[in-house]
Design an enzyme around this catalytic site. Structure first.
Site, mmCIF file in Angstrom:
data_model
loop_
_atom_site.group_PDB
_atom_site.id
_atom_site.type_symbol
_atom_site.label_atom_id
_atom_site.label_comp_id
_atom_site.label_asym_id
_atom_site.label_seq_id
_atom_site.Cartn_x
_atom_site.Cartn_y
_atom_site.Cartn_z
ATOM 1 N N ASP A 46 0.878 -1.070 -0.079
ATOM 2 C CA ASP A 46 -0.029 0.072 -0.280
ATOM 3 C C ASP A 46 0.595 1.354 0.023
ATOM 4 O O ASP A 46 1.556 1.519 1.032
ATOM 5 C CB ASP A 46 -1.153 0.097 1.203
ATOM 6 C CG ASP A 46 -1.959 1.110 1.182
ATOM 7 O OD1 ASP A 46 -3.106 1.151 0.787
ATOM 8 O OD2 ASP A 46 -1.510 2.234 1.809
ATOM 9 N N TYR A 51 3.202 9.519 -0.592
ATOM 10 C CA TYR A 51 4.222 9.407 0.439
ATOM 11 C C TYR A 51 5.589 9.462 -0.306
ATOM 12 O O TYR A 51 6.864 9.163 0.138
ATOM 13 C CB TYR A 51 4.204 7.675 0.570
ATOM 14 C CG TYR A 51 2.779 7.228 1.375
ATOM 15 C CD1 TYR A 51 1.937 8.246 1.759
ATOM 16 C CD2 TYR A 51 2.356 6.039 1.370
ATOM 17 C CE1 TYR A 51 0.740 7.884 2.438
ATOM 18 C CE2 TYR A 51 1.233 5.579 1.938
ATOM 19 C CZ TYR A 51 0.513 6.514 2.353
ATOM 20 O OH TYR A 51 -0.655 5.958 2.819
ATOM 21 N N LYS A 76 -2.541 5.930 -4.270
ATOM 22 C CA LYS A 76 -3.713 6.780 -3.994
ATOM 23 C C LYS A 76 -3.203 8.230 -4.696
ATOM 24 O O LYS A 76 -2.208 8.676 -4.665
ATOM 25 C CB LYS A 76 -3.878 6.725 -2.686
ATOM 26 C CG LYS A 76 -3.629 5.907 -1.925
ATOM 27 C CD LYS A 76 -3.906 6.163 -0.226
ATOM 28 C CE LYS A 76 -3.564 4.660 0.540
ATOM 29 N NZ LYS A 76 -2.264 4.572 0.906
ATOM 30 N N HIS A 109 -7.491 9.717 -2.137
ATOM 31 C CA HIS A 109 -6.785 9.575 -1.013
ATOM 32 C C HIS A 109 -7.785 10.288 0.452
ATOM 33 O O HIS A 109 -7.871 9.807 1.309
ATOM 34 C CB HIS A 109 -5.405 10.285 -0.949
ATOM 35 C CG HIS A 109 -4.434 9.590 -0.028
ATOM 36 N ND1 HIS A 109 -3.253 9.661 -0.124
ATOM 37 C CD2 HIS A 109 -4.468 9.258 1.466
ATOM 38 C CE1 HIS A 109 -2.615 9.261 0.936
ATOM 39 N NE2 HIS A 109 -3.177 9.001 2.127
ATOM 40 N N LYS A 231 2.673 -0.873 8.716
ATOM 41 C CA LYS A 231 4.015 -0.426 8.343
ATOM 42 C C LYS A 231 5.382 -0.982 9.520
ATOM 43 O O LYS A 231 5.013 -0.454 10.622
ATOM 44 C CB LYS A 231 4.107 0.941 8.123
ATOM 45 C CG LYS A 231 5.446 1.654 7.796
ATOM 46 C CD LYS A 231 5.913 2.184 9.121
ATOM 47 C CE LYS A 231 7.173 2.940 8.817
ATOM 48 N NZ LYS A 231 8.049 3.395 10.224
ATOM 49 N N SER A 232 6.428 -1.212 8.997
ATOM 50 C CA SER A 232 7.507 -1.289 9.684
ATOM 51 C C SER A 232 8.678 -1.624 8.929
ATOM 52 O O SER A 232 8.655 -1.869 7.878
ATOM 53 C CB SER A 232 7.474 -2.473 10.604
ATOM 54 O OG SER A 232 8.547 -2.701 11.298
ATOM 55 N N VAL A 233 9.887 -0.722 9.531
ATOM 56 C CA VAL A 233 10.984 -0.845 8.858
ATOM 57 C C VAL A 233 11.986 -1.776 9.528
ATOM 58 O O VAL A 233 13.114 -1.999 9.306
ATOM 59 C CB VAL A 233 11.728 0.475 8.752
ATOM 60 C CG1 VAL A 233 11.138 1.340 7.658
ATOM 61 C CG2 VAL A 233 11.888 1.317 9.926
ATOM 62 N N ARG A 237 9.783 -7.010 13.325
ATOM 63 C CA ARG A 237 8.445 -6.655 13.308
ATOM 64 C C ARG A 237 7.740 -6.983 12.155
ATOM 65 O O ARG A 237 6.456 -7.428 12.054
ATOM 66 C CB ARG A 237 8.191 -4.926 13.806
ATOM 67 C CG ARG A 237 8.683 -4.750 15.004
ATOM 68 C CD ARG A 237 8.770 -3.287 15.256
ATOM 69 N NE ARG A 237 8.962 -2.633 16.489
ATOM 70 C CZ ARG A 237 9.071 -1.685 16.733
ATOM 71 N NH1 ARG A 237 9.054 -0.650 15.722
ATOM 72 N NH2 ARG A 237 9.304 -1.350 18.008
ATOM 73 N N ASN A 241 4.373 -9.095 12.334
ATOM 74 C CA ASN A 241 3.169 -8.928 11.988
ATOM 75 C C ASN A 241 2.529 -9.756 10.948
ATOM 76 O O ASN A 241 1.325 -9.541 10.337
ATOM 77 C CB ASN A 241 3.293 -7.404 11.447
ATOM 78 C CG ASN A 241 3.613 -6.387 12.312
ATOM 79 O OD1 ASN A 241 3.316 -6.531 13.560
ATOM 80 N ND2 ASN A 241 4.200 -5.284 11.995
HETATM 81 P P1 NDP Z 1 0.798 1.602 11.880
HETATM 82 O O1 NDP Z 1 -0.501 1.387 12.819
HETATM 83 O O2 NDP Z 1 0.941 0.539 10.946
HETATM 84 O O3 NDP Z 1 2.129 1.529 12.806
HETATM 85 C C1 NDP Z 1 3.294 1.697 12.276
HETATM 86 C C2 NDP Z 1 4.321 2.112 13.562
HETATM 87 O O4 NDP Z 1 4.128 1.015 14.494
HETATM 88 C C3 NDP Z 1 5.674 2.169 13.047
HETATM 89 O O5 NDP Z 1 6.419 3.306 14.094
HETATM 90 C C4 NDP Z 1 6.240 0.926 13.368
HETATM 91 O O6 NDP Z 1 7.627 1.090 13.845
HETATM 92 C C5 NDP Z 1 5.255 0.475 14.575
HETATM 93 N N1 NDP Z 1 5.265 -0.929 14.487
HETATM 94 C C6 NDP Z 1 4.840 -1.847 13.531
HETATM 95 N N2 NDP Z 1 4.930 -3.120 13.754
HETATM 96 C C7 NDP Z 1 5.308 -3.184 15.200
HETATM 97 C C8 NDP Z 1 5.189 -4.313 16.105
HETATM 98 N N3 NDP Z 1 4.913 -5.390 15.836
HETATM 99 N N4 NDP Z 1 5.413 -4.002 17.404
HETATM 100 C C9 NDP Z 1 5.573 -2.729 17.600
HETATM 101 N N5 NDP Z 1 5.676 -1.523 16.812
HETATM 102 C C10 NDP Z 1 5.452 -1.901 15.531
HETATM 103 O O7 NDP Z 1 0.852 2.969 11.178
HETATM 104 P P2 NDP Z 1 0.584 3.573 9.689
HETATM 105 O O8 NDP Z 1 0.404 4.974 9.896
HETATM 106 O O9 NDP Z 1 2.116 3.493 9.207
HETATM 107 O O10 NDP Z 1 -0.324 2.552 8.855
HETATM 108 C C11 NDP Z 1 -0.306 1.513 8.121
HETATM 109 C C12 NDP Z 1 -0.283 1.884 6.719
HETATM 110 O O11 NDP Z 1 -1.778 2.445 6.566
HETATM 111 C C13 NDP Z 1 0.578 3.013 6.188
HETATM 112 O O12 NDP Z 1 1.803 2.780 5.900
HETATM 113 C C14 NDP Z 1 -0.236 3.321 4.934
HETATM 114 O O13 NDP Z 1 -0.137 2.398 3.880
HETATM 115 C C15 NDP Z 1 -1.541 3.414 5.275
HETATM 116 N N6 NDP Z 1 -2.262 4.560 5.771
HETATM 117 C C16 NDP Z 1 -3.093 5.192 5.019
HETATM 118 C C17 NDP Z 1 -3.545 6.438 5.445
HETATM 119 C C18 NDP Z 1 -4.725 6.986 4.372
HETATM 120 O O14 NDP Z 1 -4.817 8.254 4.681
HETATM 121 N N7 NDP Z 1 -5.176 6.390 3.827
HETATM 122 C C19 NDP Z 1 -3.097 7.341 6.438
HETATM 123 C C20 NDP Z 1 -2.220 6.470 7.465
HETATM 124 C C21 NDP Z 1 -1.882 5.146 6.860
HETATM 125 P P3 NDP Z 1 9.013 0.732 12.943
HETATM 126 O O15 NDP Z 1 8.731 0.952 11.632
HETATM 127 O O16 NDP Z 1 10.060 1.759 13.432
HETATM 128 O O17 NDP Z 1 9.203 -0.778 13.042
#
Ligand code: NDP
Length: 278
Positions: A46, A51, A76, A109, A231-233, A237, A241
């Protein structure tokens, strides 16, 4: 490898219920992150024009060795590209940046309350869909009043509505509205960007199942039928997930998690958010 279930969209297209989101991944790091996601087994990505990292997604796919039919890619339309002609031009750029002939899903979006020209934009989306360059089209951050307007003024119903959903913002009414209208719900920020992971109820349920809080929350979404793309980098994790298909939450745990709702957003309110990038 665990099989991720598909969700059948209202136009017959299947979408993997679990994907990988790339919001806030630096463009220079996106190709590596998506390559790792492919190695782990994710087959649904996604991204969005906003982005700035569609090229990284395309690069990762190009070197993945995967067949195009094995991967589901969503993008989007940027908020500054609304309107019929602008949307068509911006969509061409998305295809070029991804290096693809078609996307699997293309979304508006945000509805943008003061701009209000999503109907005209949707007509461009219908053209993109009819000419086969998007296998499905949908919306993001749409409320029932936006969806009703599309229903009254356009022909093709959205396949999905991508909205913020997590245990602190359960969106029961909007999810029910989507369901009643054959629109699949995609849950963005599914773990509220980490904010729900210390919640004592979620921590206790995770302990009971021998899973992590993130896995329990993602599983709660899956059992609701929502599509998620955390999302995670962080590679550990990303793997964590992905491991959410080997356990089941009983109805009581589903209810306890849903009861945490406080209508608390981590992102903007779609009825107010009017951000248009330069
Ligand atoms: P998420 O709810 O997916 O959370 C991401 C955060 O959580 C990051 O800081 C990540 O850290 C951390 N994380 C991920 N997995 C774990 C885990 N297993 N344990 C602990 N921490 C974890 O947030 P997003 O806002 O990124 O949402 C996901 C996706 O949704 C986006 O990437 C995008 O594709 C979509 N989105 C769409 C929007 C819209 O308006 N349509 C708005 C926002 C998001 P780290 O990366 O450091 O590991």
């Amino acid at each position: 490898m665990v099989a991720v279930p598909n969700v059948l969209l209202n136009n017959g297209v299947e979408i993997p219920q679990l994907g990988f989101g790339v919001f806030q991944i630096d463009p220079s790091e996106t190709a590596d992150a998506v390559s790792k996601a492919f190695e782990i087994g994710y087959r649904h990505i996604d991204t969005a024009q906003m982005y700035g990292n569609e090229k990284g997604v395309g690069q990762a796919f190009a070197k993945s060795g995967l067949d195009r039919s094995e991967v589901f890619i969503t993008s989007k339309l940027n908020n500054n590209q609304l309107g019929h002609d602008a949307a068509l031009t911006a969509f061409d750029k998305t295809l070029a940046d991804l290096g693809l002939e078609k996307v699997d899903l293309f979304l508006i979006h945000w509805p943008l309350p003061t701009k209000r020209d999503f109907v005209e934009t949707w007509k461009a989306f219908e053209e993109i869909y009819r000419d086969g360059r998007a296998r499905s089209i949908g919306v993001s951050n749409f409320q029932p009043h936006h969806l009703r307007r599309l229903h009254e003024e356009t022909t093709i119903p959205p396949a999905v509505n991508q909205i913020e959903v997590h245990p602190y913002l359960t969106q029961e009414e909007l999810r029910a509205f989507d369901d009643e209208h054959g629109i699949a719900t995609e849950a963005w920020s599914p773990i509220a960007q980490g904010k729900v992971l210390d919640d004592p109820t979620i921590v206790a349920i995770a302990k009971e199942h021998g899973k992590t809080p993130a896995q329990v929350v993602l599983r709660w979404h899956i059992q609701h039928g929502s599509i998620v793309f955390p999302k995670s980098v962080t590679e550990s994790r990303m793997k964590e997930n992905f491991e959410i298909f080997d356990f089941e939450l009983p109805v009581s745990d589903m209810g306890s998690i849903s009861a945490l709702n406080k209508d608390e957003r981590t992102g903007p309110d779609p009825d107010v958010f009017d951000y248009i990038p330069a």
